[in-house]
Design a protein around this motif. Structure first.
Motif, PDB file in Angstrom:
ATOM      1  N   ALA B 346       0.843  -1.201   0.000  1.00 31.82           N
ATOM      2  CA  ALA B 346       0.000   0.000   0.000  1.00 31.82           C
ATOM      3  C   ALA B 346       0.873   1.243   0.000  1.00 31.82           C
ATOM      4  O   ALA B 346       1.815   1.347   0.790  1.00 31.82           O
ATOM      5  N   THR B 347       0.584   2.172  -0.910  1.00 29.62           N
ATOM      6  CA  THR B 347       1.339   3.421  -1.003  1.00 29.62           C
ATOM      7  C   THR B 347       0.401   4.594  -0.741  1.00 29.62           C
ATOM      8  O   THR B 347      -0.572   4.770  -1.470  1.00 29.62           O
ATOM      9  N   PRO B 348       0.670   5.371   0.295  1.00 30.81           N
ATOM     10  CA  PRO B 348      -0.215   6.502   0.567  1.00 30.81           C
ATOM     11  C   PRO B 348      -0.044   7.618  -0.462  1.00 30.81           C
ATOM     12  O   PRO B 348       1.061   7.842  -0.968  1.00 30.81           O
ATOM     13  N   LEU B 349      -1.114   8.316  -0.743  1.00 31.19           N
ATOM     14  CA  LEU B 349      -1.091   9.465  -1.650  1.00 31.19           C
ATOM     15  C   LEU B 349      -1.168  10.747  -0.829  1.00 31.19           C
ATOM     16  O   LEU B 349      -1.648  10.731   0.307  1.00 31.19           O
ATOM     17  N   PRO B 350      -0.695  11.855  -1.393  1.00 34.67           N
ATOM     18  CA  PRO B 350      -0.889  13.126  -0.683  1.00 34.67           C
ATOM     19  C   PRO B 350      -2.382  13.413  -0.534  1.00 34.67           C
ATOM     20  O   PRO B 350      -3.184  13.001  -1.374  1.00 34.67           O
ATOM     21  N   THR B 351      -2.749  14.099   0.527  1.00 29.39           N
ATOM     22  CA  THR B 351      -4.169  14.308   0.824  1.00 29.39           C
ATOM     23  C   THR B 351      -4.512  15.785   0.812  1.00 29.39           C
ATOM     24  O   THR B 351      -3.638  16.643   0.702  1.00 29.39           O
ATOM     25  N   ALA B 352      -5.785  16.059   0.926  1.00 30.61           N
ATOM     26  CA  ALA B 352      -6.278  17.428   0.859  1.00 30.61           C
ATOM     27  C   ALA B 352      -5.524  18.327   1.828  1.00 30.61           C
ATOM     28  O   ALA B 352      -5.264  17.952   2.969  1.00 30.61           O
TER      29      ALA B 352
END
Lengths: 163, 512
Positions: B346-352
């Motif tokens: 799992a790779t986190p993405l940048p968030t709001a």
């Protein structure tokens, strides 16, 4: 009229604590909570002649008070008022006072919506669907607010467990 | 108390401990005084109301049935503050226009039709109003209200309503319609609410219709336009959805084919069909603890765990597949992560990012060309919105109008051809003419261009829509609405509630 009033008085004494407490947990102000609760009971009293089911009336007065709390709780101060003043006493009671203090502080760190969902779901025991309907927000939104509210209170639990 | 698990119970206990510090003084006297005053007021209002009725001026309030079921009737008060008075019980039109009927063979409320034509009402050709005819109301300053019947498919003409004063109504989408004309002293608006079996008449008096009054009327007409819209064709294909058992047990995924009775398929929640339709990604359960991202065959066989997520925030959105089926994007732990289906990495993405405001980024959807992921942000305070980001984490962008048209933007989902996004927007209730007793807001379906522009409203049902999913051809959208499933035309034409056998259904996904 006398019986009418006696019935209402019994109902009032039975339900007052729960209504005021729920409201206080939301607005963080026990005085304001009593005011809102009084208003909710007054509305019920003005319709008391039509009340036949005290369970239903209990739900009505609770929801009315919570609506009033929510409406005016938006402007409420963030510091708990009139509920934080327990002086630590010796022994078990001191520990409980600390826990109470921590809980009120944790609640003050939450938004109004988070407190509402937390109190309605975890304290008053309504389902997330019921909470969504009462607050006029979507069920997933209830879950999001609730999650954040619970995170805060879990911090209190952790401190308690460590202690 | 109905707290479901140990953790929640302990939180409930904590709150209870704090709550017991509040010890209200049970002083009943002020309560009785306040309530008693209100009783007295109500009695005098009743007397005044009777006096008005005897004077044949009309009622101060009237009732609008907003939806098909009788529980949704709502009474609005007068709108003196904006120069409105509302009247309904006029014997003439109440008798003549009181009832609308149904078009046989076209489902419920297919049109605004008179069933009671015994009063001799005829259109200019001498024909009685019939199935599918449209009704046009016109008000005249001296003569009251006139009504014309337009044949099905007919159009407005200047002889019916003056083009200059005609209220703009989108033609072609209505079986029922309304119009406004008026002089300087009086104006009338008639609306046939096709979904409501009622004719409703609004009149107002005053020197001119203010822009706010016009806006009110526009909202009313728009709301009836939605309820009077044509029926949606029955869905074809297979829709999987989640059912939450009432006893608090874990949710179950059901499937329904061509709108037929749903069948239980397997355990889990929030299914999402893979782009080729052969597999379903889903969550192992709902709740607040750890959860597993699962994939099974479309019939529920061979369920396998892709990865698991720890942490208290389990996310609230459905999974969404990359177009090649190699990755799945999910919301978890207050953010968005891309999961490799083969390895489970799992790779986190940048968030709001709204600066100091804390946000939840959630409900991601992968674009059909694979280049973008759209997601919703729910933040402290105002300023929620939709965001897009490339799967490699670059190009984080807020889309949509920054004017804050919606209090919340939720559940964005790409159309199959990538040309539109459907999303759920929260707005103040459109038919709320008086403060209480309106509910504070509704969650309706909207579509927009991928950059958030050209927003089109699809529903105005006054309820909560969630979890939209497109039909394979992009012509329809299924979503859950108040524990049921609804099919909505992607152009906004109509709503069809599909049967779920009394199950509490949410989180649907349409099989490609």
């Amino acid at each position: 009229v006398v019986a009418d009033r006696e019935g209402f008085e019994a109902f009032y004494r039975e339900h007052l604590d729960r209504v005021v407490r729920a409201c206080a947990l939301v607005v963080l102000d026990s005085g304001a909570a009593e005011d809102f609760a009084a208003e909710a009971f007054a509305r019920l009293w003005s319709n008391w002649g039509q009340v036949h089911d005290s369970d239903h009336a209990g739900g009505y007065v609770f929801k009315t008070a919570m609506r009033l709390c929510a409406k005016r709780g938006a402007d409420a101060r963030r510091e708990p008022v009139g509920v934080q003043g327990d002086r630590p006493a010796p022994g078990d009671e001191a520990e409980r006072a600390t826990v109470r203090h921590d809980v009120w502080e944790a609640l003050a760190g939450l938004s109004l919506r988070q407190r509402q969902t937390l109190v309605l779901r975890d304290w008053a025991g309504y389902s997330t669907n019921e909470v969504a309907a009462m607050l006029g927000i979507a069920e997933p939104t209830v879950r999001v607010h609730l999650t954040r509210g619970r995170e805060q209170l879990r911090q209190v639990l952790k401190v308690q467990e460590r202690g | 108390m109905r707290i479901e698990d140990e953790r929640d119970r302990r939180i409930g206990e904590l709150l209870d401990e704090a709550a017991h510090q509040v010890r209200p003084i049970a002083d009943l006297a002020p309560v009785l005084r306040r309530g008693g005053r209100r009783r007295a007021l109500r009695f005098s209002a009743l007397v005044a109301g009777v006096a008005i009725f005897v004077g044949a001026i009309g009622w101060a309030g009237f009732t609008i049935k907003e939806r098909g079921d009788a529980s949704a009737w709502r009474t609005f008060g007068s709108r003196a503050a904006t120069g409105w008075t509302l009247s309904y019980p006029n014997a003439w039109h109440a008798q003549t226009l009181g009832t609308l009927g149904k078009c046989p063979g076209e489902g419920r409320f297919a049109g605004a039709i008179f069933t009671n034509t015994s009063f001799g009402f005829r259109n200019p050709q001498g024909r009685a109003p019939g199935c599918g005819d449209r009704l046009v109301f016109a008000g005249f300053p001296s003569d009251g209200v006139a009504v014309a019947v337009l044949p099905r498919g007919g159009t407005f003409g200047p002889s019916v309503i003056s083009p200059n004063t005609r209220f703009p109504i989108r033609s072609g989408q209505l079986h029922a319609t309304g119009g406004i004309v008026g002089g300087p002293q009086q104006r009338y608006l008639g609306v046939v609410a096709g979904g409501t079996e009622k004719v409703i008449l609004f009149t107002w008096t005053g020197s001119a219709a203010s822009s706010s009054a016009r806006a009110d009327v526009a909202r009313i007409i728009e709301s009836f336009r939605m309820s009077a819209a044509p029926q949606v064709p029955a869905p074809t294909g297979t829709i999987a959805f989640t059912v939450k058992p009432s006893d608090g047990a874990q949710p179950v995924i059901y499937r329904t084919t061509d709108g037929g009775a749903p069948a239980r398929s397997f355990d889990g929640a929030l299914p999402a069909f893979s782009p080729d339709g052969t597999e379903v990604a889903y969550r192992s359960g709902l709740g607040y603890g750890p959860w597993r991202l699962m994939v099974a065959n479309a019939d529920g066989s061979d369920p396998r765990e892709i990865t698991s997520f720890a942490g208290s925030l389990s996310g609230v959105g459905a999974p969404s597949w990359s177009p090649d089926g190699s990755h799945i994007v999910v919301d978890a732990n207050n953010g968005i992560s891309i999961v490799d289906v083969d390895t489970g990495n799992a790779t986190p993405l940048p968030t709001a990012d709204y600066g100091t405001r804390a946000c939840y980024s959630m409900e991601p959807s992968w674009s059909p060309d694979g280049s973008l992921i759209v997601f919703a942000a729910l933040c402290d305070g105002s300023g929620d919105g939709l965001w897009t980001v490339h799967p490699d984490g670059s190009g984080l962008t807020r889309i949509g109008d920054s004017a804050g048209r919606f209090q919340e933007y939720r559940f964005p989902v790409w159309s199959p051809d990538g040309s539109r996004l459907v999303f759920v927007g929260q707005q103040a209730s459109p038919t709320c003419l008086s403060s209480p007793p309106c509910s504070s807001s509704t969650f309706d379906l909207f579509t927009s261009a991928p950059d958030g522009s050209s927003i089109v409203r699809l529903t105005r049902a006054g309820t909560f829509f969630e979890f939209p999913s497109w039909s394979p051809d992009g012509s329809q959208i299924v979503a859950d609405e108040s524990d049921g499933l609804a099919i909505v035309g992607a152009d906004g034409a109509g709503i069809l509630r599909i049967p779920t056998s009394g199950l509490r259904a949410f989180g649907p996904s349409w099989q490609p």
